[in-house]
Design an enzyme around this catalytic site. Structure first.
Site, PDB file in Angstrom:
ATOM      1  N   SER A   1       0.847  -1.193   0.000  1.00 44.70           N
ATOM      2  CA  SER A   1       0.000   0.000   0.000  1.00 44.70           C
ATOM      3  C   SER A   1       0.879   1.238   0.000  1.00 44.70           C
ATOM      4  CB  SER A   1      -0.901   0.024   1.240  1.00 44.70           C
ATOM      5  OG  SER A   1      -1.582   1.257   1.349  1.00 44.70           O
TER       6      SER A   1
ATOM      7  N   TYR B   1      -2.021  -0.184  10.151  1.00 40.46           N
ATOM      8  CA  TYR B   1      -2.104  -0.774   8.812  1.00 40.46           C
ATOM      9  C   TYR B   1      -0.890  -0.362   7.980  1.00 40.46           C
ATOM     10  CZ  TYR B   1      -3.761  -1.287   3.972  1.00 40.46           C
ATOM     11  OH  TYR B   1      -3.875  -1.598   2.646  1.00 40.46           O
TER      12      TYR B   1
END
Length: 245
Positions: A140, A154
């Protein structure tokens, strides 16, 4: 030549589903891992089969060693696994770290880091035994911006995925196994609704150079390229597909 056989985790929806369909169109047989939505998994499998590919959907949690072993054992029934897409991932709800529950932190790390490690470990064993292959980890853009006030846990988990990609590419290169990652930005999938912000793909991308969220198919295209012979000299790369983020 035999068809490539690729395992895609988190393959029932979003980026995973788009990847399964794209790979089928490019000649892969697909083993689709999913955790709970059997209906969505079967719909994706139907689209894969409609493209002329074999597809098996396997329910399981990538954070479970036994489930990962069963996923790859099932894949081996089709033939030697040549590809792995580590797409399964969770964010948890949007929150500052100080307000995040320990159960959320543990689940994010279990799926995004441990699950990726377990799948990579099994793929490394199988691919080395059969002469090589390619792994693509879905990271990501959060890994390099930190995502303060949103989900730093995250972001940290995806930074671990980037490091895994780099180290494993060096470790497995002599075995003929390429390891790369794709780092999406904000993509239009239902992950945003799951984290409590269904409008985020629009509100969070207004300031980007491309001024829009990405589509799951755009990420699938990058994944498909990294698995393809066109990327035969590419390993250890983290390909950012994030609209300029």
């Amino acid at each position: 030549m035999s068809r490539p056989i690729t395992v895609v985790t988190g393959g029932s929806r979003g980026i995973g589903a788009a990847t399964c369909v794209r790979l089928a169109a490019e000649g892969h047989d697909v083993v689709l891992g999913y955790v709970r939505d059997a209906g969505a998994a079967e719909e994706t499998a139907r689209q894969v089969r409609a493209a002329g590919a074999r597809c098996v959907a396997v329910r399981g949690d990538t954070a479970s060693e036994a489930d990962v072993e069963r996923l790859f054992d099932t894949a081996a029934e089709l033939g030697a696994v040549t590809g792995l897409v580590n797409n399964a991932g969770v964010t948890g709800p949007i929150t500052r770290l100080a307000d995040a529950g320990t159960d959320v932190l543990r689940r994010v790390l279990d799926v995004n880091v441990l699950g990726c490690l377990l799948c990579c470990r099994r793929a490394a064993r199988d691919m080395a035994a059969s002469g090589g292959g390619a792994i693509v980890n879905v990271s990501s853009a959060a890994a390099t911006i930190g995502s303060p006030g949103t989900y730093v846990h995250y972001a940290a988990s995806k930074a671990a995925v980037d490091t895994l990609t780099l180290g494993l590419s060096k470790e497995l290169g002599p075995d003929g196994i390429r390891v790369n990652a794709v780092a999406p930005g904000i993509i239009k999938t239902d992950i945003h609704a799951a984290m409590g912000a269904p409008d985020r793909p629009v509100t969070a991308t207004a300031g980007l150079p491309m001024a829009r969220p990405g589509e799951a198919e755009e990420i699938a295209g990058a994944i498909a390229w990294l698995l393809s012979p066109d990327a035969s000299y590419t390993t250890g790369a983290v390909l950012r597909v994030a609209g300029g983020m």
